[in-house]
Design a protein around this motif. Structure first.
Motif, PDB file in Angstrom:
ATOM      1  N   LEU A 100       0.859  -1.190   0.000  1.00  0.00           N
ATOM      2  CA  LEU A 100       0.000   0.000   0.000  1.00  0.00           C
ATOM      3  C   LEU A 100       0.889   1.232   0.000  1.00  0.00           C
ATOM      4  O   LEU A 100       1.868   1.285   0.744  1.00  0.00           O
ATOM      5  N   ASP A 101       0.525   2.215  -0.826  1.00  0.00           N
ATOM      6  CA  ASP A 101       1.294   3.459  -0.861  1.00  0.00           C
ATOM      7  C   ASP A 101       1.196   4.131   0.507  1.00  0.00           C
ATOM      8  O   ASP A 101       0.095   4.463   0.958  1.00  0.00           O
ATOM      9  N   PRO A 102       2.358   4.330   1.174  1.00  0.00           N
ATOM     10  CA  PRO A 102       2.305   4.868   2.542  1.00  0.00           C
ATOM     11  C   PRO A 102       1.706   6.268   2.627  1.00  0.00           C
ATOM     12  O   PRO A 102       1.331   6.708   3.705  1.00  0.00           O
ATOM     13  N   ARG A 103       1.633   6.988   1.490  1.00  0.00           N
ATOM     14  CA  ARG A 103       1.112   8.365   1.543  1.00  0.00           C
ATOM     15  C   ARG A 103      -0.310   8.464   1.045  1.00  0.00           C
ATOM     16  O   ARG A 103      -0.796   9.551   0.792  1.00  0.00           O
ATOM     17  N   MET A 104      -0.959   7.345   0.802  1.00  0.00           N
ATOM     18  CA  MET A 104      -2.321   7.421   0.291  1.00  0.00           C
ATOM     19  C   MET A 104      -3.279   6.874   1.333  1.00  0.00           C
ATOM     20  O   MET A 104      -3.011   5.841   1.936  1.00  0.00           O
ATOM     21  N   LEU A 144      -4.359   6.344   7.084  1.00  0.00           N
ATOM     22  CA  LEU A 144      -3.195   5.977   6.276  1.00  0.00           C
ATOM     23  C   LEU A 144      -2.768   4.558   6.657  1.00  0.00           C
ATOM     24  O   LEU A 144      -3.026   4.112   7.779  1.00  0.00           O
TER      25      LEU A 144
ATOM     26  N   MET C   1      -1.353   8.104  13.202  1.00  0.00           N
ATOM     27  CA  MET C   1      -1.286   9.501  12.776  1.00  0.00           C
ATOM     28  C   MET C   1      -1.001  10.388  13.968  1.00  0.00           C
ATOM     29  O   MET C   1      -0.127  11.225  13.960  1.00  0.00           O
ATOM     30  N   SER C 169       8.356  -1.010  -6.004  1.00  0.00           N
ATOM     31  CA  SER C 169       7.602  -1.480  -4.841  1.00  0.00           C
ATOM     32  C   SER C 169       6.310  -2.165  -5.266  1.00  0.00           C
ATOM     33  O   SER C 169       5.823  -2.004  -6.384  1.00  0.00           O
ATOM     34  N   ASP C 170       5.768  -2.916  -4.325  1.00  0.00           N
ATOM     35  CA  ASP C 170       4.537  -3.650  -4.607  1.00  0.00           C
ATOM     36  C   ASP C 170       3.362  -2.724  -4.891  1.00  0.00           C
ATOM     37  O   ASP C 170       2.474  -3.067  -5.661  1.00  0.00           O
ATOM     38  N   TYR C 171       3.351  -1.547  -4.235  1.00  0.00           N
ATOM     39  CA  TYR C 171       2.174  -0.702  -4.465  1.00  0.00           C
ATOM     40  C   TYR C 171       2.159  -0.109  -5.857  1.00  0.00           C
ATOM     41  O   TYR C 171       1.092   0.168  -6.411  1.00  0.00           O
ATOM     42  N   ILE C 172       3.347   0.075  -6.457  1.00  0.00           N
ATOM     43  CA  ILE C 172       3.369   0.498  -7.856  1.00  0.00           C
ATOM     44  C   ILE C 172       2.924  -0.657  -8.745  1.00  0.00           C
ATOM     45  O   ILE C 172       2.169  -0.471  -9.703  1.00  0.00           O
ATOM     46  N   ARG C 188       0.862  10.630  -8.463  1.00  0.00           N
ATOM     47  CA  ARG C 188       0.229  10.244  -7.210  1.00  0.00           C
ATOM     48  C   ARG C 188       1.090   9.335  -6.341  1.00  0.00           C
ATOM     49  O   ARG C 188       0.986   9.341  -5.130  1.00  0.00           O
ATOM     50  N   HIS C 189       1.893   8.494  -6.991  1.00  0.00           N
ATOM     51  CA  HIS C 189       2.636   7.523  -6.182  1.00  0.00           C
ATOM     52  C   HIS C 189       4.115   7.850  -6.058  1.00  0.00           C
ATOM     53  O   HIS C 189       4.670   7.846  -4.974  1.00  0.00           O
ATOM     54  N   PRO C 192       5.127  11.926  -4.568  1.00  0.00           N
ATOM     55  CA  PRO C 192       4.973  12.146  -3.126  1.00  0.00           C
ATOM     56  C   PRO C 192       5.967  11.336  -2.307  1.00  0.00           C
ATOM     57  O   PRO C 192       6.405  11.773  -1.259  1.00  0.00           O
ATOM     58  N   ASN C 193       6.329  10.164  -2.795  1.00  0.00           N
ATOM     59  CA  ASN C 193       7.207   9.321  -2.000  1.00  0.00           C
ATOM     60  C   ASN C 193       8.685   9.665  -2.148  1.00  0.00           C
ATOM     61  O   ASN C 193       9.498   9.205  -1.350  1.00  0.00           O
TER      62      ASN C 193
END
Lengths: 256, 331, 636
Positions: A100-104, A144, C1, C169-172, C188-189, C192-193
């Motif tokens: 999972l994208d850590p920033r989404m 998140l 958070m 990475s897996d999320y991509i 978006r991916h 930001p990272n």
């Protein structure tokens, strides 16, 4: 009716003397609304096979068909419509901490899946509905990934994949990074989802007991090849291949 | 299994058979190719100078006839590839023409200046390594697993300041304290051994601080590894735990950073030689660039660039010697 | 958070954060204000006040034209900082574009560009800038441009390597499977990272640029008179270092302070981004739980190899106590399994026995006897000898537990060299012998090799061989088979079983996998939230467990014999965080049987039969024969 079919799939890495064959001429069929369990040890090629099916590893030869239509084949780049059809096969990865994208936020991640579903087959799913489907609190939409536990993250990953309304879901070791008491809940969930949505599942695991619990058919992989394929009960109770027998004997079961 | 082909362990053999010839051949090939690229870049630099480089160097008041004559002597009117070939040949035969300003052969200039610079850099490098590696290792041991906050803060602030203070500023400060105020060391110039003290310290301080920091962080990483826990579980004496089990595992990082430190040291000579009026390549480089004496600058570009490449080569080979696994990765 | 934002804000409240903030405000403030207020003072030529020393009029003296040195240094702040910022911005833009280009270019060109970037990073930027000055000329503009170009490769490499890591990475991969468009994936991916490391790097780079620009100006390549930055001032003032030292020292001080400020700001930014500031002084009070009494003095003490009483492990920095009053014993020739999920305290219990609890954990116990000696009362040397010979530990991941840089034989032999005083040759021979004993083929050759050539199973065998070097009376195996394939697992379990049988050693076998434990142990300790909640013989595990957690754990594991039509049993919720333990029974929030009483008071661990203890207010009445009444007494 949706059938995933692999024909003579070969995946190789490297070239020349250093080349290794990770997947060696594999044929496999996942029937409509069925669960095929793919079991093998590390290095057997099971995860590479999964990645090849979804296009994350290149095919050296062979082809992948969905409902009889070739969606992936060696060396040839398919046209856009066909590639879009490839999105009807979705995958959930092993490690919920990196998938999972850590920033989404949870909602944004799932929304990407929903957009795909709408684009490809006019599916209309909602984040709330999907969270409900994976038994997560709808409030989680704005969180998140780092605020979730491993089991919850894996549910989000599942929801994102299901959002695209796939025909086939590939689950690659989805419980091996989870704690024992969480594992069961995710497995139950996957079984319920299969019943509710009718998605076909290619379920990959190193744990034969887990595969046996979910799968209708079981394929045993070793050294890049499928060494045994058959009905789940038959494979686990009357294995024909010696390697399958070794594997079954090695499964740690509670001593009764 | 999702990763690519893992190197098969059984191919690993130490000694000079197996992957070594391939590794060395590849490294040398890469070095040679980089040298050619470097020489080409140095050659291209002169031809990228806007306007006429000769007029540029001799000034706007130079007589057109003189400019034309100089152009002819330098062969600037020949086709580009002839000039390029001549330049490369010159580098190999150590005959790079004459300086535009002093009319002394460039080779002679370089031969005179290089020993002073190399001596300075080598002394500073040895000092940096000898101080930094033990210091970093000890600090790493003292602050492992978040122990001893005080040592941690003291170490990071002191090395932090030294890694930030630029060498030329430190040089000025040292001159002020030791030469102007206490008058114990010479202000500038290369005379006896005492003339080395201040420039060597000014050059070494920054790289040493950086190296010590990296070694400490690496030491902390290694000390947190599972195999160090194994070593501790065997109740080995501290000497064995640190020297046998920890040190070899942080050498790769230490060597890599040492190489970078040496490169930055070499660059530092430019400023430090200028502060201390040191008769070396760096000091001359500043003057030659300002006076646009491009035959000299070309040679210096090759000298400095070649040194950096040579350092990289040496580091790669040394890492391969201390850690045979990297040879396998390369081949 | 919540945790991370407060962690982020906390960074700015640390001494480092505060001083950086103050410095930053000061530098920027001076850059803005000084030229307005001190501009004329810095530039008015006063022939009457040439080269003066310190005075009330001119605090740090004047330069050869009678201008106030302090005013000039302060006014120069603006130009120095502005040029550094411009340089950084240009370097970042060029570098990020160059670092992103390989992803757009074809395979060949992309690789060439990456190789070029990697090569140019090796060249110190100041050196590059000097040579580029040949082309771009001297002056402020030329210096900024050349330095920016010289610093760009650093940004390019950072961009490329972080983007490559994110792209892999897996999320991509997941986004690509969803046919998310290329542009959207980047926006978006990926962006930001990678933005955070880039911003952090840029902050630090302002500092480095400031230092390098000063150097260039000092050498005469940068700012030219009549303009002046600190480098220019330094180069002007250096000549008069004997007469007016302040002319050289003031700009030096300014360069150092400003450079340090931006580099510290980069450091603070790193900490804010990673949110890893130490929260000090916020240690929570340690929650003390009722201490479980030892069940009873079972069996003759003579063959007890390990006796642990009321063991706690506390981490004062975090205010947590992950092991809370654990008592058990292990007898010679016995295999005791410890089962629990991650965070249950099982591995820390083992670490405490072996004196391997990581700093700053504090181990306390009323008794910690190993082979009849109370380890806590021994001197350091004697303790090391006892622990080094009587106890051996086999760790979870054999890939990382063996030192990759030391030959396997030596890693075994050093145990005997150090603790048994064997000669080098004798110890080496013993190592080969032990490798042979754990069925490693051609042990002589293998002993000379590095662990890298061993497979996972072989490494774990070598670890077990290592544990046999000194004939230990207790072997602790912490998840020894978890990282191995099932078929390899079998062999390692069999080997451990043989070792215990042949050498009459005791084995403490720790695992999260209750099925594996049931295959090797005779007695099982179930741990939950830092306590033993049940102790039972392995034969009782499947049908006769007393604690609801044990029962649920057994039922939740897929088994080759279970009914496939039924859903797996599950345990709702998750284990309590070690800093938020409930007051009563720690399992009560997840327990189907729990009532108000369970949540109010924690149940003690009481004996309910031979080798059986349970900590539960509501164990089923049919368990383990007649119930001891001790359990009822504690409930208020």
């Amino acid at each position: 009716m949706s059938v995933l079919e692999l024909r003579d799939v070969v995946v190789r890495f490297g070239s020349g003397a250093h080349a290794t064959t990770a997947v060696d001429h594999v044929d496999l069929v996942v029937d409509d609304r069925s669960v095929v369990g793919l079991v093998g040890e590390s290095g057997s090629g099971k995860s590479t096979l999964a990645r090849a099916v979804v296009g994350l590893a290149p095919l050296r030869s062979g082809e992948v068909l969905l409902d009889g239509q070739v969606i992936r084949s060696a060396g040839k780049r398919q046209d856009r419509a066909v590639r879009d059809r490839g999105a009807l096969i979705q995958m959930v990865f092993q490690d919920p901490y990196s998938s999972l994208d850590p920033r989404m936020t949870v909602g944004d991640s799932i929304a990407e899946g929903i957009a795909a579903g709408r684009r490809l087959r006019d599916a209309r799913r909602t984040v709330g509905g999907l969270l409900d489907l994976v038994r997560l609190n709808p409030d989680h939409e704005h969180l998140l990934p780092r605020q979730l536990s491993g089991g919850q993250r894996q549910r989000v990953a599942l929801a994102r994949a299901l959002a695209a309304d796939p025909e086939v879901l590939i689950a690659d070791e989805i419980t091996s990074a989870l704690d024992v008491s969480v594992q069961g809940a995710v497995l139950n969930l996957l079984r319920d989802i299969k019943d509710e949505t009718g998605v076909s599942v290619l379920f990959i695991s190193h744990n034969l007991a887990v595969v046996r619990y979910l799968a209708d058919h079981i394929a045993v992989m070793a050294g890049g090849s499928v060494v045994e394929f058959g009905d789940a009960v038959q494979v686990t109770e009357q294995p024909r291949n010696p390697y399958t027998r070794t594997l079954i004997a090695a499964v740690p079961t509670l001593l009764r | 299994m999702t990763a690519g082909p893992a190197p098969r362990g059984d191919r690993i053999r130490s000694g000079l058979r197996g992957p070594w010839p391939v590794f060395l051949g590849r490294q040398l090939g890469r070095f040679a190719a980089s040298m050619v690229v470097l020489a080409t870049a140095a050659f291209g630099m002169v031809h990228a100078i806007p306007g006429d480089p000769v007029r540029n160097a001799l000034g706007l008041n130079a007589q057109p006839a003189v400019v034309a004559a100089t152009r002819r002597t330098l062969g600037l009117d020949d086709p580009l590839w002839t000039q390029y070939a001549r330049f490369l040949r010159g580098l190999v035969t150590w005959d790079m023409g004459d300086s535009l300003i002093s009319h002394v052969p460039v080779a002679q200039v370089m031969t005179r200046l290089i020993p002073a610079t190399v001596g300075l850099a080598a002394a500073a490098f040895v000092l940096a390594v000898v101080v930094a590696i033990p210091l970093g290792l000890l600090a790493g041991i003292a602050t492992r697993d978040g122990r001893s906050r005080g040592t941690h803060v003291a170490f990071t602030s002191v090395t932090g300041v030294f890694s930030v203070v630029p060498d030329f500023v430190l040089g000025v400060g040292l001159v002020f304290v030791f030469s102007v105020t206490f008058k114990v060391l010479p202000v500038a110039g290369q005379s006896g051994p005492e003339s080395y003290v201040l420039p060597v310290i000014a050059l070494a301080a920054g790289p040493a601080a950086l190296l010590a920091r990296v070694v400490r962080v690496e030491a902390q990483r290694v000390l947190a590894e599972d195999y160090l826990r194994t070593a501790r579980s065997k109740r080995l004496p501290a000497r064995l735990v640190y020297l046998r089990h920890a040190l070899p595992n942080l050498l790769t990082a230490a060597l890599t950073i040492s190489g970078l430190a040496l490169s930055s040291l070499l660059a530092g000579t430019v400023l430090v030689e200028s502060v201390f009026a040191w008769p070396g390549v760096g000091n001359q480089l500043v003057r030659s660039v300002l006076s646009k004496d491009f035959p000299v600058v070309e040679a210096m570009a090759v000298f400095f660039g070649g040194s950096v490449l040579l350092i990289n080569l040496a580091v790669d080979v040394l890492i391969a010697v201390v850690d045979p696994r990297s040879v396998i990765k390369e081949t | 958070m919540r945790r991370s934002t407060s962690g982020r804000a906390a960074v700015l409240r640390t001494p480092l954060g505060i001083s950086t903030l103050v410095l930053l405000v000061a530098v920027v403030g001076v850059a803005v204000v000084a030229p307005l207020v001190l501009g004329s003072r810095a530039e008015t030529i006063d022939v009457a006040a040439m080269d003066q020393g310190m005075s009330a009029q001119h605090l740090f003296g004047t330069d050869p034209l009678g201008r106030d040195l302090l005013a000039r240094t302060l006014v120069a702040t603006r130009l120095s900082v502005v040029l550094a910022v411009i340089t950084t911005v240009v370097a970042a833009v060029v570098g990020v574009l160059a670092g992103a280009l390989p992803f757009v270019l074809g395979r060949r060109l992309g690789r060439l560009l990456v190789a070029t970037i990697n090569l140019s990073v090796a060249f110190p930027s100041l050196l590059l800038a000097l040579f580029l000055a040949m082309i771009f000329g001297v002056g402020a503009q030329g210096a900024v441009l050349t330095l920016a170009l010289a610093m760009a490769p650093g940004f390019a490499r950072l961009t490329h390597s972080t983007a490559a890591a994110v792209a892999g990475s897996d999320y991509i991969a997941a986004a690509r499977l969803l046919r998310v468009g290329r542009a959207r994936i980047v926006l978006r991916h990926i962006l930001p990272n990678i933005a955070e490391p880039l911003v952090v790097n840029a902050t630090t780079t302002v500092g480095t640029a400031l230092l390098s620009l000063s150097g260039l100006s000092y050498l005469g390549f940068g700012v030219q008179a009549p303009d002046y930055d600190w480098g220019r001032l330094l180069s002007d003032g250096l000549g008069s270092i004997y007469t007016t030292p302040a002319a050289g020292l003031l700009p030096c001080a300014a360069i150092v302070v400003a450079g340090l400020t931006f580099i510290l700001a980069g450091e603070v930014a790193t900490q804010v981004v990673s949110g890893r500031s130490r929260r000090r002084g916020t240690a929570r009070r340690v929650v003390t739980a009722p201490v479980a009494p030892v069940a009873e003095d079972t069996g003759p003490a003579g063959d007890v190899v390990l006796r642990v009483e009321d063991l706690t492990v506390t981490f004062p920095d975090r205010g947590t106590r992950p092991v809370r009053g654990v008592s058990f014993e292990v007898r010679a020739g016995e295999v005791v399994g410890v089962v629990g999920e991650s965070g249950s305290g099982k591995s820390l219990t083992a670490a405490a026995v072996g004196a391997l609890v990581p700093h700053p954990g504090v181990v306390e116990a009323t008794r910690l006897d190993l082979a009849g000696r109370d380890v806590r009362r021994l001197g350091r040397a004697e303790r090391d000898r006892v622990l080094g010979t009587s106890l051996a530990t086999v760790f979870q991941d054999p890939m990382s537990a063996l030192n990759p840089a030391v030959r396997v034989g030596l890693q075994l032999a050093e145990v005997s060299r150090v603790h048994q005083g064997l000669s080098r040759r004798a110890a080496a021979a013993r190592a080969v012998d032990r490798l042979a004993a754990v069925d490693i083929p051609s042990p002589e050759r293998r002993a000379r090799e590095y662990p890298g050539t061993f497979s996972g199973g072989m490494r774990q065998r070598a670890m077990i061989g290592m544990s046999l070097m000194a004939e230990p009376s207790l072997i602790i195996a912490d998840e020894p088979t978890t990282a191995l394939d099932v078929t390899v697992q079998q062999g390692v379990l069999a080997l451990l079983r043989d070792v215990v049988r042949q050498r009459n050693a005791a084995l403490l076998f720790i695992s999260h996998d209750i099925a594996v434990v049931s295959r090797i142990a005779s007695r099982v300790l179930v741990m939950y939230a830092g306590q033993i909640i049940e102790e039972l013989p392995v034969s009782a595990l499947v049908d006769d467990a007393a604690h609801p957690y044990t029962r649920a754990l057994v039922a939740s594991i897929p088994d080759m014999g279970m009914d496939r039509r039924l859903p797996l049993a599950t345990i709702d919720g998750r284990p309590p965080e070690p800093d938020r333990l409930p007051v009563g029974c720690s399992f009560a929030p997840r327990c189907p049987l729990a009532d108000v009483g369970c949540a109010e008071q924690a149940p003690p661990l009481v004996a309910i039969g031979e080798n059986r203890r349970v900590a539960c207010w509501k164990p089923p009445s049919d368990v383990g024969g007649p119930r001891s009444t001790a359990g009822e007494g504690g409930r208020g």
